[in-house]
Design a protein around this motif. Structure first.
Motif: not given
Length: 124
Positions: A83-101
């Protein structure tokens, strides 16, 4: 459960440190996804809320996806990673560590205690 919480916290801190190493800047963000357990057989222990870590790069690519806190079931952990692999998190301006609940939908109504032994896995 306190031991599992401690383990998850340690794993989370290690992941945050490892994925930030060597990067000039790294942002942090949170997200939430829901997956369905689709369990047909009743479970003594319902699935827990999980946590997946993933780094999203400015081009939208993802790396370092890891289970930081388990749902309690390997199949659901794999489903959460998908689910995380297929989710679109957009294109952040810098590398971003997402913690996905990860919320797991589990509906024990209508589940069975066990599947019949002679149930054919493929319809005849």
């Amino acid at each position: 459960m306190g031991g599992n919480d401690d383990y998850a916290q340690t794993k989370r801190e290690e992941w945050l440190s490892e994925t930030a190493a060597g990067k000039d800047t790294i942002d942090r963000a949170e997200a939430e996804l829901t997956i369905d357990s689709n369990f047909k057989v009743c479970k003594d222990i319902p699935p827990a809320r999980g946590l997946i870590g993933v780094v999203v790069n400015p081009d939208g690519s993802k790396e370092a996806a890891e289970v930081l806190s388990s749902t309690g079931y390997d199949i659901l952990n794999r489903q959460a990673l998908d689910a995380v692999a297929y989710n679109d998190f957009g294109q952040p301006t810098a590398p971003t560590q997402y913690e996905v609940s990860i919320d797991v939908t589990y509906n024990p109504q209508g589940c069975v205690n066990e599947l019949p032994e002679n149930q054919s896995p493929v319809g005849e």
